[in-house]
Motif scaffolding. Structure first.
Motif, PDB file in Angstrom:
ATOM      1  N   LYS A 258      56.917  13.856  34.005  1.00  0.00           N
ATOM      2  CA  LYS A 258      58.006  13.811  33.025  1.00  0.00           C
ATOM      3  C   LYS A 258      57.602  14.388  31.677  1.00  0.00           C
ATOM      4  CE  LYS A 258      60.487   9.818  34.876  1.00  0.00           C
ATOM      5  NZ  LYS A 258      60.806   8.398  34.661  1.00  0.00           N
ATOM      6  N   GLY A 259      56.310  14.412  31.405  1.00  0.00           N
ATOM      7  CA  GLY A 259      55.825  14.810  30.080  1.00  0.00           C
ATOM      8  C   GLY A 259      55.626  16.304  29.885  1.00  0.00           C
TER       9      GLY A 259
ATOM     10  N   ILE B  88      46.331  10.830  33.103  1.00  0.00           N
ATOM     11  CA  ILE B  88      46.174  10.129  31.835  1.00  0.00           C
ATOM     12  C   ILE B  88      44.673   9.910  31.659  1.00  0.00           C
ATOM     13  CG2 ILE B  88      46.731   8.019  30.538  1.00  0.00           C
ATOM     14  CD1 ILE B  88      49.241   9.680  31.201  1.00  0.00           C
TER      15      ILE B  88
ATOM     16  N   LEU C 144      50.011  13.771  25.633  1.00  0.00           N
ATOM     17  CA  LEU C 144      50.434  13.470  27.000  1.00  0.00           C
ATOM     18  C   LEU C 144      49.326  12.775  27.784  1.00  0.00           C
ATOM     19  CD1 LEU C 144      52.446  13.615  29.348  1.00  0.00           C
ATOM     20  CD2 LEU C 144      51.641  15.952  29.782  1.00  0.00           C
ATOM     21  N   LYS C 145      48.100  13.255  27.629  1.00  0.00           N
ATOM     22  CA  LYS C 145      46.968  12.671  28.361  1.00  0.00           C
ATOM     23  C   LYS C 145      46.468  11.377  27.716  1.00  0.00           C
ATOM     24  CE  LYS C 145      43.643  14.972  30.203  1.00  0.00           C
ATOM     25  NZ  LYS C 145      43.518  14.923  31.668  1.00  0.00           N
ATOM     26  N   GLN C 146      47.005  11.069  26.515  1.00  0.00           N
ATOM     27  CA  GLN C 146      46.543   9.909  25.743  1.00  0.00           C
ATOM     28  C   GLN C 146      45.030  10.010  25.530  1.00  0.00           C
ATOM     29  OE1 GLN C 146      48.025   6.338  27.677  1.00  0.00           O
ATOM     30  NE2 GLN C 146      49.966   7.343  28.102  1.00  0.00           N
TER      31      GLN C 146
ATOM     32  N   HIS D 290      50.702  11.230  38.344  1.00  0.00           N
ATOM     33  CA  HIS D 290      51.457  10.126  37.760  1.00  0.00           C
ATOM     34  C   HIS D 290      52.802  10.612  37.219  1.00  0.00           C
ATOM     35  CE1 HIS D 290      52.400   6.714  35.138  1.00  0.00           C
ATOM     36  NE2 HIS D 290      51.523   6.029  35.855  1.00  0.00           N
ATOM     37  N   GLU D 291      53.800   9.769  37.362  1.00  0.00           N
ATOM     38  CA  GLU D 291      55.157  10.071  36.917  1.00  0.00           C
ATOM     39  C   GLU D 291      55.213  10.440  35.422  1.00  0.00           C
ATOM     40  OE1 GLU D 291      59.367   7.669  36.639  1.00  0.00           O
ATOM     41  OE2 GLU D 291      57.970   7.105  38.230  1.00  0.00           O
ATOM     42  N   ASP D 292      54.406   9.786  34.605  1.00  0.00           N
ATOM     43  CA  ASP D 292      54.391  10.080  33.160  1.00  0.00           C
ATOM     44  C   ASP D 292      53.966  11.528  32.890  1.00  0.00           C
ATOM     45  OD1 ASP D 292      55.169   7.482  32.722  1.00  0.00           O
ATOM     46  OD2 ASP D 292      53.211   6.817  31.983  1.00  0.00           O
ATOM     47  N   ILE D 293      53.054  12.033  33.700  1.00  0.00           N
ATOM     48  CA  ILE D 293      52.616  13.427  33.549  1.00  0.00           C
ATOM     49  C   ILE D 293      53.749  14.360  33.977  1.00  0.00           C
ATOM     50  CG2 ILE D 293      50.996  15.193  34.354  1.00  0.00           C
ATOM     51  CD1 ILE D 293      49.640  13.171  32.487  1.00  0.00           C
TER      52      ILE D 293
END
Length: 187
Positions: free
Chosen positions: A153-154, A135, A45-47, A148-151
């Motif tokens: 949602k993840g 990230i 998730l954090k890449q 961040h939206e990716d976090i």
């Protein structure tokens, strides 16, 4: 006040899921610190490359002793006198996911000064990963609104305490080696 959030977070952690939760420092991504698959999800998730270790939270000294073979006396002194959040890196971790342990066989652990974290850690009765909700390479969010939206949602569950009083800065990090060496990693 936040018992529902503790209960929901507990369920997700027990199932190997990820939570987004307020800590005493910043909003964090958390998982069961003994579950290798869950820890891998955090790195993904954090890449973030898994050679960069993550921090764990424990409720108290008793819980800390489950995860560190030998706690230097200086650790207790530092925790007693330090007013700001402090993460300590210990040698010879025990009972944690292998991919959570740094290459030099150390682990970073903090006892947070936060009611929600304390109650969750007590209910979970174990260490929980705590890494900033960003990230890898991006700025650490200073508030829930900056995550961040990716976090968002993840993770499997977002703790619904957006107004929870948390610090806006990561903890200080000190490495205490069993040979007595003390090193400041982050002020």
């Amino acid at each position: 006040m936040f018992q529902k959030e503790v209960q929901e977070s507990f369920k997700v952690l027990k199932q190997g899921g990820l939570i987004l939760y307020p800590t005493d420092t910043v909003w964090g991504i958390g998982c069961d610190a003994t579950n290798e698959a869950a820890v891998e999800k955090v790195f993904k998730l954090k890449q973030r490359h898994d050679s960069k270790a993550l921090i764990c939270l424990v409720a108290d000294d008793r819980m800390l002793k489950k995860y560190v073979k030998k706690i230097p006396d200086a650790a207790f002194d530092i925790m007693d006198i330090e007013d700001n959040p402090i993460t300590i890196i210990y040698d010879e971790p025990l009972n944690l996911a292998k991919n959570l342990i740094a290459k030099d066989n150390t682990i970073a652990i903090r006892i947070p000064d936060n009611d929600f974290c304390f109650h969750l850690l007590r209910k979970f009765n174990g260490a929980i990963v705590s890494t900033s909700a960003n990230i890898s390479g991006q700025a650490t969010p200073k508030s829930f609104k900056e995550i961040h939206e990716d976090i968002l949602k993840g993770v499997d569950y977002v703790v619904n305490l957006p107004d929870e009083k948390i610090g806006a800065n990561p903890s200080s990090i000190i490495k205490l080696s069993n040979d007595g060496k003390v090193q400041v990693i982050r002020k």
